[in-house]
Design a protein around this motif. Structure first.
Motif, PDB file in Angstrom:
ATOM      1  N   SER A 113       0.899  -1.160  -0.313  1.00  0.00           N
ATOM      2  CA  SER A 113      -0.055  -0.235   0.074  1.00  0.00           C
ATOM      3  C   SER A 113       0.793   1.475   0.096  1.00  0.00           C
ATOM      4  O   SER A 113       0.561   2.528   0.163  1.00  0.00           O
ATOM      5  CB  SER A 113      -1.069  -0.052   0.964  1.00  0.00           C
ATOM      6  OG  SER A 113      -2.332  -0.941   0.885  1.00  0.00           O
ATOM      7  N   THR A 145       1.463  -2.584  -5.168  1.00  0.00           N
ATOM      8  CA  THR A 145       1.757  -3.902  -5.384  1.00  0.00           C
ATOM      9  C   THR A 145       2.896  -4.489  -6.219  1.00  0.00           C
ATOM     10  O   THR A 145       3.617  -5.482  -5.797  1.00  0.00           O
ATOM     11  CB  THR A 145       0.058  -4.884  -5.330  1.00  0.00           C
ATOM     12  OG1 THR A 145       0.075  -4.019  -7.342  1.00  0.00           O
ATOM     13  CG2 THR A 145      -0.551  -4.204  -4.699  1.00  0.00           C
ATOM     14  N   ASN A 160      -2.313  -8.021  -4.398  1.00  0.00           N
ATOM     15  CA  ASN A 160      -2.886  -8.153  -4.940  1.00  0.00           C
ATOM     16  C   ASN A 160      -3.583  -7.802  -3.535  1.00  0.00           C
ATOM     17  O   ASN A 160      -3.769  -6.159  -2.938  1.00  0.00           O
ATOM     18  CB  ASN A 160      -3.512  -9.055  -4.826  1.00  0.00           C
ATOM     19  CG  ASN A 160      -3.660  -9.675  -6.668  1.00  0.00           C
ATOM     20  OD1 ASN A 160      -4.700  -9.157  -7.209  1.00  0.00           O
ATOM     21  ND2 ASN A 160      -2.611 -10.578  -6.899  1.00  0.00           N
ATOM     22  N   GLY A 207      -2.778  -4.158  -1.915  1.00  0.00           N
ATOM     23  CA  GLY A 207      -2.442  -2.676  -2.091  1.00  0.00           C
ATOM     24  C   GLY A 207      -4.226  -1.594  -1.516  1.00  0.00           C
ATOM     25  O   GLY A 207      -4.191  -1.571  -2.695  1.00  0.00           O
ATOM     26  N   SER A 208      -4.387  -2.446  -1.102  1.00  0.00           N
ATOM     27  CA  SER A 208      -5.998  -1.834  -1.095  1.00  0.00           C
ATOM     28  C   SER A 208      -6.126  -1.185  -0.164  1.00  0.00           C
ATOM     29  O   SER A 208      -7.273  -0.246   0.864  1.00  0.00           O
ATOM     30  CB  SER A 208      -6.332  -3.249  -0.008  1.00  0.00           C
ATOM     31  OG  SER A 208      -6.470  -3.466   0.931  1.00  0.00           O
ATOM     32  N   ASP A 259      -3.023   0.232  -5.030  1.00  0.00           N
ATOM     33  CA  ASP A 259      -2.996  -1.082  -6.629  1.00  0.00           C
ATOM     34  C   ASP A 259      -4.415   0.045  -7.844  1.00  0.00           C
ATOM     35  O   ASP A 259      -4.953   1.056  -7.045  1.00  0.00           O
ATOM     36  CB  ASP A 259      -4.551  -2.245  -6.663  1.00  0.00           C
ATOM     37  CG  ASP A 259      -4.936  -2.769  -7.234  1.00  0.00           C
ATOM     38  OD1 ASP A 259      -3.246  -3.887  -7.610  1.00  0.00           O
ATOM     39  OD2 ASP A 259      -5.559  -3.664  -7.391  1.00  0.00           O
ATOM     40  N   VAL A 295      -9.654  -5.039  -6.420  1.00  0.00           N
ATOM     41  CA  VAL A 295      -8.240  -5.440  -4.924  1.00  0.00           C
ATOM     42  C   VAL A 295      -8.731  -7.105  -5.193  1.00  0.00           C
ATOM     43  O   VAL A 295      -7.011  -7.303  -5.109  1.00  0.00           O
ATOM     44  CB  VAL A 295      -7.952  -4.346  -4.485  1.00  0.00           C
ATOM     45  CG1 VAL A 295      -6.609  -4.732  -3.821  1.00  0.00           C
ATOM     46  CG2 VAL A 295      -8.407  -2.645  -4.453  1.00  0.00           C
ATOM     47  N   ASN A 321      -4.757  -9.124 -12.234  1.00  0.00           N
ATOM     48  CA  ASN A 321      -3.863  -7.608 -11.788  1.00  0.00           C
ATOM     49  C   ASN A 321      -2.372  -7.884 -12.614  1.00  0.00           C
ATOM     50  O   ASN A 321      -1.924  -9.303 -12.419  1.00  0.00           O
ATOM     51  CB  ASN A 321      -3.784  -7.871 -10.744  1.00  0.00           C
ATOM     52  CG  ASN A 321      -3.575  -6.257 -10.582  1.00  0.00           C
ATOM     53  OD1 ASN A 321      -3.281  -5.596 -10.326  1.00  0.00           O
ATOM     54  ND2 ASN A 321      -3.147  -5.995  -8.602  1.00  0.00           N
TER      55      ASN A 321
END
Length: 473
Positions: A143, A147, A181, A184-185, A191, A417, A427
């Protein structure tokens, strides 16, 4: 600089420069409402090629995957030109290349090159505890540096730490789940879907405050499951760790650390700095995005020029993975364009039945449907444009979506995400990690086998996330 990389840089720079050349006003694109589902056949074709050809015709695929991908793109563009006209086909191609693919591959190239120039040193031995710690660190970093950046920084250290082990495929599968994945939220840097939301007015820290509980639930459960799996694999294998001299953990290639931070700064800057727009091959493109692409290429060139070959060799760095991603995703972006256009047509398009499921009869959005529909499509379409389709479908007003429709926006964000992890093409870092791991002689699951891992470990988790967070209206 290798001949292959020099050629790749020239090609990327050429695309960027060509995009800046003024062009006449070409015919506008064809509305999605006029397209039937048959236009999605080339997209299905390239997906099946990626999934099946490595298994059924491995030699042919590995030597000619770029040509096969280009064939599927041509099988969309040529019939499209015949039906709607050459102008419409050119407009569609230029739209995908200028506004989607070139920015995407320029950022990816910069992160891949700079991230691959950072060497994590130290006597790391891939025990279950060390591996779990590395996955946790990568998940947190995702984050902060994206990612792709986190995956490129940590994938080679994880490979080196586990070189002595036989049972290790699960480590790289969970690496994709977490680092590439779900990690990265929490920020728009993490993301691409969240970054596109940021560009449309979603506050920078909105994902941090509104997605943290979902993020933490997924991460804690997946790390716990991974530790159990890796412990069982360790006990079954009983590997003998190599005898290595004690070396403190540290970093080499600090120039590239600063370059990664510069990339993050450019990404954030493109969200805040507005310089107007310009015509690029018939497409309206923000000037700040053009500047960003040029800066990404400059950062790539600096990293190549000033990183020693010895450091990259010690890091197990190679250019094959980014070239594979560049070729395949160029065709994927082209072939998925009509599918996204059909979805964007909403109730007027051939996917109207699917779109109707997102709302109650009185028009209220259903968060859990948004979560699953955004997620399932993000598993096989690129998750960034899929996010935008459902962002617009939910109203498209960032203030409303951050306020009274916050649960719907959270569902869209998590779906895009989290479920980008469900396949190798959900992704871009997924495919890059797979390619790097295979370059280092470790066998990864086939396309469908990887999806099987996702069905076993991710789908039940996402059902739990639905029940805890997205049942409300």
């Amino acid at each position: 600089m290798s001949v292959m990389m020099a050629r790749g840089l020239r090609m990327a720079a050429g695309l960027a420069m060509a995009a800046l050349v003024p062009a006449p006003a070409w015919a506008a694109g064809v509305p999605g409402a006029e397209l039937s589902l048959a236009w999605g056949i080339p997209f299905v074709g390239i997906l099946l090629s990626i999934a099946l050809m490595p298994l059924l015709a491995g030699h042919l695929w590995h030597h000619h995957y770029g040509k096969i991908a280009a064939l599927w793109a041509a099988l969309f563009l040529l019939p499209f030109a015949a039906v709607f006209g050459a102008g419409a086909a050119w407009y569609q191609f230029a739209h995908v290349m200028v506004l989607e693919y070139v920015p995407f591959i320029a950022l990816l190239l910069a992160l891949y090159t700079a991230g691959g120039g950072v060497l994590l040193k130290g006597s790391l031995v891939g025990t279950p505890t060390v591996n779990t710690a590395l996955l946790a660190i990568g998940t947190i970093l995702a984050s902060m540096m994206g990612t792709t950046g986190a995956a490129m920084l940590l994938i080679r250290p994880v490979l080196r730490a586990n070189a002595f082990r036989t049972r290790k495929t699960h480590t790289f599968v969970f690496f994709i789940f977490l680092v590439a994945n779900i990690g990265g939220s929490l920020t728009p840097v993490g993301d691409p879907p969240l970054y596109l939301g940021f560009l449309r007015g979603v506050s920078f820290f909105w994902p941090t405050t509104h997605l943290f509980a979902e993020f933490a639930t997924c991460v804690v459960i997946l790390l716990a499951v991974y530790w159990v799996l890796d412990t069982l694999a360790w006990n079954r294998e009983k590997p003998v760790p190599p005898v290595v001299a004690k070396e403190a953990v540290g970093l080499e290639g600090w120039l590239n650390v600063w370059l990664v931070l510069a990339i993050v700064g450019v990404v954030i800057g493109m969200g805040y700095v507005k310089l107007g727009s310009m015509n690029v091959l018939g497409q309206v493109m923000e000037v700040e995005r053009v500047v960003g692409i040029l800066l990404f290429l400059a950062i790539t060139a600096i990293s190549v020029a000033f990183t020693s070959p010895a450091l990259r060799e010690a890091n197990g760095f190679a250019w094959g993975a980014i070239l594979e991603v560049a070729k395949l995703f160029a065709a994927i972006f082209v072939c998925m364009a009509p599918v996204l256009a059909i979805l964007q047509a909403g109730s007027q398009g051939a996917a109207a039945g699917l779109v109707a499921l997102t709302s109650t009869p009185d028009g209220a959005p259903i968060p859990w449907v948004y979560f699953w529909m955004t997620g399932v499509l993000s598993s096989f379409l690129d998750n960034a444009p899929t996010y935008i389709v459902f962002f617009e479908l939910a109203g498209g007003d960032p203030l409303t979506l951050m306020g009274q429709k916050a649960l719907t926006l959270a569902a869209i964000s998590c779906g895009a995400v989290f479920m980008g992890a469900n396949s190798y093409i959900g992704n871009a870092p997924n495919f890059m990690v797979k390619a790097i791991v295979e370059e280092n002689g470790v066998r990864m699951p086939s396309f469908f086998a990887y999806c099987g891992w996702a069905v076993v470990f991710l789908v039940p988790l996402f059902v739990l996330i639905t029940l805890i967070f997205f049942r409300g209206a």
